[in-house]
Design an enzyme around this catalytic site. Sequence first.
Site, PDB file in Angstrom:
ATOM      1  N   GLU A 140      -7.086   4.928   7.651  1.00 35.80           N
ATOM      2  CA  GLU A 140      -6.979   6.272   7.474  1.00 35.80           C
ATOM      3  C   GLU A 140      -7.887   7.044   6.531  1.00 35.80           C
ATOM      4  O   GLU A 140      -8.328   8.004   6.722  1.00 35.80           O
ATOM      5  CB  GLU A 140      -5.346   6.370   6.340  1.00 35.80           C
ATOM      6  CG  GLU A 140      -4.421   6.111   7.527  1.00 35.80           C
ATOM      7  CD  GLU A 140      -3.085   5.526   6.839  1.00 35.80           C
ATOM      8  OE1 GLU A 140      -2.803   5.801   5.439  1.00 35.80           O
ATOM      9  OE2 GLU A 140      -2.135   5.185   7.588  1.00 35.80           O
ATOM     10  N   GLU A 181      -6.103  -4.796  10.524  1.00 33.97           N
ATOM     11  CA  GLU A 181      -5.058  -3.607  10.515  1.00 33.97           C
ATOM     12  C   GLU A 181      -5.272  -3.110  12.048  1.00 33.97           C
ATOM     13  O   GLU A 181      -6.240  -2.067  11.841  1.00 33.97           O
ATOM     14  CB  GLU A 181      -4.849  -2.784   9.223  1.00 33.97           C
ATOM     15  CG  GLU A 181      -4.714  -3.516   8.180  1.00 33.97           C
ATOM     16  CD  GLU A 181      -3.948  -2.264   7.236  1.00 33.97           C
ATOM     17  OE1 GLU A 181      -2.776  -2.652   6.714  1.00 33.97           O
ATOM     18  OE2 GLU A 181      -4.332  -1.247   7.107  1.00 33.97           O
ATOM     19  N   ASN A 228       0.738  -1.219   0.244  1.00 29.03           N
ATOM     20  CA  ASN A 228       0.001  -0.171   0.074  1.00 29.03           C
ATOM     21  C   ASN A 228       0.924   1.325  -0.005  1.00 29.03           C
ATOM     22  O   ASN A 228       1.528   1.780   0.922  1.00 29.03           O
ATOM     23  CB  ASN A 228      -0.792  -0.005   1.295  1.00 29.03           C
ATOM     24  CG  ASN A 228      -1.705   1.124   1.422  1.00 29.03           C
ATOM     25  OD1 ASN A 228      -1.952   1.988   0.502  1.00 29.03           O
ATOM     26  ND2 ASN A 228      -2.136   1.226   2.564  1.00 29.03           N
ATOM     27  N   GLY A 243       2.270   2.376  10.950  1.00 26.50           N
ATOM     28  CA  GLY A 243       3.212   3.299  10.801  1.00 26.50           C
ATOM     29  C   GLY A 243       4.084   3.518  12.142  1.00 26.50           C
ATOM     30  O   GLY A 243       4.559   4.397  12.106  1.00 26.50           O
ATOM     31  N   HIS A 256      -9.760   1.528   4.481  1.00 25.41           N
ATOM     32  CA  HIS A 256      -8.356   1.564   5.285  1.00 25.41           C
ATOM     33  C   HIS A 256      -8.795   2.518   6.430  1.00 25.41           C
ATOM     34  O   HIS A 256      -9.634   3.504   6.293  1.00 25.41           O
ATOM     35  CB  HIS A 256      -7.180   2.041   4.472  1.00 25.41           C
ATOM     36  CG  HIS A 256      -6.021   2.114   5.112  1.00 25.41           C
ATOM     37  ND1 HIS A 256      -5.682   2.979   5.918  1.00 25.41           N
ATOM     38  CD2 HIS A 256      -4.842   1.052   5.047  1.00 25.41           C
ATOM     39  CE1 HIS A 256      -4.385   2.610   6.537  1.00 25.41           C
ATOM     40  NE2 HIS A 256      -4.103   1.693   5.861  1.00 25.41           N
ATOM     41  N   LYS A 301       0.019   4.229  -0.312  1.00 31.62           N
ATOM     42  CA  LYS A 301      -0.717   5.417   0.275  1.00 31.62           C
ATOM     43  C   LYS A 301      -0.445   6.684  -0.617  1.00 31.62           C
ATOM     44  O   LYS A 301      -0.206   6.549  -2.041  1.00 31.62           O
ATOM     45  CB  LYS A 301      -0.026   5.713   1.495  1.00 31.62           C
ATOM     46  CG  LYS A 301      -0.185   4.216   2.474  1.00 31.62           C
ATOM     47  CD  LYS A 301      -0.126   4.553   4.021  1.00 31.62           C
ATOM     48  CE  LYS A 301      -0.332   3.264   4.773  1.00 31.62           C
ATOM     49  NZ  LYS A 301      -0.266   3.414   6.075  1.00 31.62           N
ATOM     50  N   SER A 310       2.808  -2.227  10.339  1.00 29.64           N
ATOM     51  CA  SER A 310       4.281  -2.387  10.727  1.00 29.64           C
ATOM     52  C   SER A 310       4.818  -3.937  10.294  1.00 29.64           C
ATOM     53  O   SER A 310       5.782  -4.276  11.246  1.00 29.64           O
ATOM     54  CB  SER A 310       4.376  -2.168  12.204  1.00 29.64           C
ATOM     55  OG  SER A 310       4.254  -0.660  12.524  1.00 29.64           O
TER      56      SER A 310
HETATM   57  P1  PGA Z   1       2.641   0.069   7.627  1.00 27.53           P
HETATM   58  O1  PGA Z   1       1.206   0.426   7.001  1.00 27.53           O
HETATM   59  O2  PGA Z   1       3.154  -1.127   7.083  1.00 27.53           O
HETATM   60  O3  PGA Z   1       3.489   1.574   7.259  1.00 27.53           O
HETATM   61  O4  PGA Z   1       2.427   0.104   9.129  1.00 27.53           O
HETATM   62  C1  PGA Z   1       0.297  -0.580   6.756  1.00 27.53           C
HETATM   63  C2  PGA Z   1      -1.016  -0.005   6.129  1.00 27.53           C
HETATM   64  O5  PGA Z   1      -1.521   1.018   6.477  1.00 27.53           O
HETATM   65  O6  PGA Z   1      -1.746  -0.731   5.259  1.00 27.53           O
END
Ligand code: PGA
Length: 259
Positions: free
Chosen positions: A97, A165, A11, A171, A95, A13, A211
């Site tokens: 976010e 998630e 992803n 992150g 997601h 982003k 992560s």
């Molecule tokens: P990350 O993000 O691996 O940077 O923690 C995962 C995600 O948001 O899909």
Amino acid sequence: MTGRRKLAVGNWKMHGTRDSLGEIDALMQAHPAPRARIVLCLPATLLHAASIHAAPSSVWLGGQDCHAGIKGAHTGDISAGMLRDAGAGYVILGHSERRENHGETSEEVRAKARTAQAEGLVTIICVGESLAQREAANTLDIIGAQMDLSVPDTSTPENLIVAYEPIWAIGTGRIPSFEQIVEVHDFLRKDLAERFGDKVASGISLLYGGSVKPDNAATIFAAENVDGALVGGASLREADFTPIIHALESTVLPGDITG
Ligand code: PGA
């Protein structure tokens, strides 16, 4: 054997311009015939260029969101059909976010997923709890409610992937314990079985995200109901993503769906 497909989904982003397409070349060179499916969910602006770069390809492409409608007066939005037209086979929906930054509700996620599935995209629906919800021991209730409302009835093993998630792991470099990952993924499998029956549920791939890094991937993939990962930061560079893909490929068993 799980009989399911293993997937390493990146992803990106809001990262990447055409300069970044070299990472896709590098990924294809490193994985000419992957046993796990590699998917990169790119910014929509890169999909078309990436689809030319990637063809014929070991790397599949996806979007990161789409509108619930097929077309219309929705300035700034992108339809599922447009993503497919630009080269996507997958789309991430719900997601955290987007749920947080855009106030997306589970009902909206379900409407988007229904349209995306009808338009021929595989939907990767995200669920997960906040730290406060985890600390209040509400994790399974929250995820159960998100599943009920976000996953459309039209879902099948061919068009649905669920990604767990935990919001507090995205992150941050923090991940849940192995037991916590197992608990949620076993719960997701059971939840899907209650709704769609054992046969359908056993074919749906479940991803862990938050992560995932080269040094923790193998541990995470050891969980029986973890069929892959949704990877943010570590998917941006081939050098970081490749060891995660290798860790996943080493869990592919005879009878699993490959390619
Ligand atoms: P990350 O993000 O691996 O940077 O923690 C995962 C995600 O948001 O899909």
